[in-house]
Scaffold this motif. Sequence first.
Motif, PDB file in Angstrom:
ATOM      1  N   MET A   1       8.198  -7.890  16.141  1.00 59.06           N
ATOM      2  CA  MET A   1       7.865  -7.296  14.850  1.00 59.06           C
ATOM      3  C   MET A   1       9.081  -6.552  14.298  1.00 59.06           C
ATOM      4  N   ALA A   2       9.303  -6.677  12.996  1.00 59.12           N
ATOM      5  CA  ALA A   2      10.470  -6.058  12.371  1.00 59.12           C
ATOM      6  C   ALA A   2      10.403  -4.538  12.475  1.00 59.12           C
ATOM      7  N   GLU A   3      11.581  -3.926  12.533  1.00 59.91           N
ATOM      8  CA  GLU A   3      11.646  -2.468  12.546  1.00 59.91           C
ATOM      9  C   GLU A   3      11.100  -1.928  11.224  1.00 59.91           C
ATOM     10  N   PRO A   4      10.394  -0.796  11.250  1.00 58.70           N
ATOM     11  CA  PRO A   4       9.899  -0.210   9.998  1.00 58.70           C
ATOM     12  C   PRO A   4      11.053   0.103   9.045  1.00 58.70           C
ATOM     13  N   VAL A   5      10.847  -0.179   7.774  1.00 59.22           N
ATOM     14  CA  VAL A   5      11.887   0.094   6.777  1.00 59.22           C
ATOM     15  C   VAL A   5      11.774   1.501   6.218  1.00 59.22           C
ATOM     16  N   PHE A   6      10.696   2.212   6.577  1.00 56.24           N
ATOM     17  CA  PHE A   6      10.506   3.593   6.141  1.00 56.24           C
ATOM     18  C   PHE A   6      10.363   4.509   7.349  1.00 56.24           C
ATOM     19  N   LYS A   7      10.921   5.694   7.231  1.00 56.23           N
ATOM     20  CA  LYS A   7      10.728   6.723   8.246  1.00 56.23           C
ATOM     21  C   LYS A   7       9.504   7.583   7.915  1.00 56.23           C
ATOM     22  N   ARG A   8       9.315   7.862   6.616  1.00 58.59           N
ATOM     23  CA  ARG A   8       8.198   8.722   6.193  1.00 58.59           C
ATOM     24  C   ARG A   8       7.608   8.173   4.901  1.00 58.59           C
ATOM     25  N   ILE A   9       6.303   8.011   4.871  1.00 62.74           N
ATOM     26  CA  ILE A   9       5.623   7.501   3.678  1.00 62.74           C
ATOM     27  C   ILE A   9       4.478   8.427   3.295  1.00 62.74           C
ATOM     28  N   LEU A  10       4.042   8.283   2.048  1.00 58.37           N
ATOM     29  CA  LEU A  10       2.783   8.896   1.626  1.00 58.37           C
ATOM     30  C   LEU A  10       1.845   7.770   1.218  1.00 58.37           C
ATOM     31  N   LEU A  11       0.683   7.737   1.834  1.00 60.55           N
ATOM     32  CA  LEU A  11      -0.338   6.733   1.546  1.00 60.55           C
ATOM     33  C   LEU A  11      -1.378   7.340   0.613  1.00 60.55           C
ATOM     34  N   LYS A  12      -1.549   6.732  -0.553  1.00 61.39           N
ATOM     35  CA  LYS A  12      -2.563   7.192  -1.504  1.00 61.39           C
ATOM     36  C   LYS A  12      -3.783   6.282  -1.362  1.00 61.39           C
ATOM     37  N   LEU A  13      -4.873   6.854  -0.860  1.00 62.52           N
ATOM     38  CA  LEU A  13      -6.120   6.112  -0.675  1.00 62.52           C
ATOM     39  C   LEU A  13      -7.105   6.497  -1.766  1.00 62.52           C
ATOM     40  N   SER A  14      -7.652   5.525  -2.445  1.00 65.68           N
ATOM     41  CA  SER A  14      -8.728   5.826  -3.387  1.00 65.68           C
ATOM     42  C   SER A  14     -10.003   6.105  -2.605  1.00 65.68           C
ATOM     43  N   GLY A  15     -10.882   6.885  -3.183  1.00 66.76           N
ATOM     44  CA  GLY A  15     -12.165   7.120  -2.533  1.00 66.76           C
ATOM     45  C   GLY A  15     -12.937   5.822  -2.349  1.00 66.76           C
ATOM     46  N   GLU A  16     -12.784   4.911  -3.339  1.00 73.05           N
ATOM     47  CA  GLU A  16     -13.491   3.629  -3.273  1.00 73.05           C
ATOM     48  C   GLU A  16     -13.069   2.791  -2.063  1.00 73.05           C
ATOM     49  N   SER A  17     -11.836   3.001  -1.566  1.00 77.94           N
ATOM     50  CA  SER A  17     -11.373   2.215  -0.422  1.00 77.94           C
ATOM     51  C   SER A  17     -12.106   2.591   0.860  1.00 77.94           C
ATOM     52  N   LEU A  18     -12.836   3.718   0.850  1.00 78.52           N
ATOM     53  CA  LEU A  18     -13.616   4.141   2.014  1.00 78.52           C
ATOM     54  C   LEU A  18     -15.098   3.813   1.866  1.00 78.52           C
ATOM     55  N   MET A  19     -15.444   3.185   0.755  1.00 76.25           N
ATOM     56  CA  MET A  19     -16.845   3.010   0.393  1.00 76.25           C
ATOM     57  C   MET A  19     -17.470   1.756   0.988  1.00 76.25           C
ATOM     58  N   GLY A  20     -16.625   0.747   1.275  1.00 74.50           N
ATOM     59  CA  GLY A  20     -17.178  -0.507   1.770  1.00 74.50           C
ATOM     60  C   GLY A  20     -18.082  -1.157   0.742  1.00 74.50           C
ATOM     61  N   SER A  21     -19.223  -1.624   1.176  1.00 73.69           N
ATOM     62  CA  SER A  21     -20.166  -2.287   0.274  1.00 73.69           C
ATOM     63  C   SER A  21     -21.189  -1.323  -0.321  1.00 73.69           C
ATOM     64  N   ARG A  22     -21.055  -0.044  -0.016  1.00 70.35           N
ATOM     65  CA  ARG A  22     -22.017   0.937  -0.526  1.00 70.35           C
ATOM     66  C   ARG A  22     -21.784   1.220  -2.008  1.00 70.35           C
TER      67      ARG A  22
END
Length: 242
Positions: A1-22
Amino acid sequence: MAEPVFKRILLKLSGESLMGSRDYGTDPERLRAVATSIKAIHDRGVEIAIVVGAGNIYRGMKGAAAGMDRATADYMGMLATVLNALPLQDALETQGVHTRVQSAIKVEEVAEPYIRRRAMRHLEKGRVVIFAAGTGNPFFTTDTAAALRAVEIHAEAILMAKNGVEGVYTADPREDPEAMLIPEITHMEALQRGLRVMDATALTLCMENRLPLHVFNMDDEQNIERIVSGERVGTLVKAEAS
């Protein structure tokens, strides 16, 4: 697997991404899947901060907020992000990933107050940090919170997870069947064209700090790892050439 190209990231998660089919709320299976994908890049040595939205909770409160003072409604939304941060923390720690929640609104029984230097120290020690309650101010979105926190902690990129779309399109793909995916665009072009990348305040902050955005579909949890490995996924929003 390739080495990560980032040392530090910020992940922006929408609330909808945790909702599943609900219709609203948090789906435990979906939460575990998201935590697993975060753990995969954490195990590769990438320092991860997360800003989580509240669309999955606030969707159920829209009726109650109708006609309400905007500031009051915004504070309700900030508290809703805390309700998303806590189960995400639990899901990560269940998988052995040490996690801290920092809130821009004081809820000291369940989360640390947001302190920039403490957050950076957590990241240096290999802990995932979840930023809750937005910026702590009404009239600012969690997109703006993501841009602000990313700049503050010196993140190298924002990974912006979308729900059900592959990236940035020429128009809303849910309304226009001829909308086309844009693989690469500058911050300025996105602002001028009024594209739905993030709100204008957040996008301007990213542009001024030359902070790249990777906009991708969270329905495929492997996309985070692909981006960290340097693969082109979704849309890259980048600074103009110097």
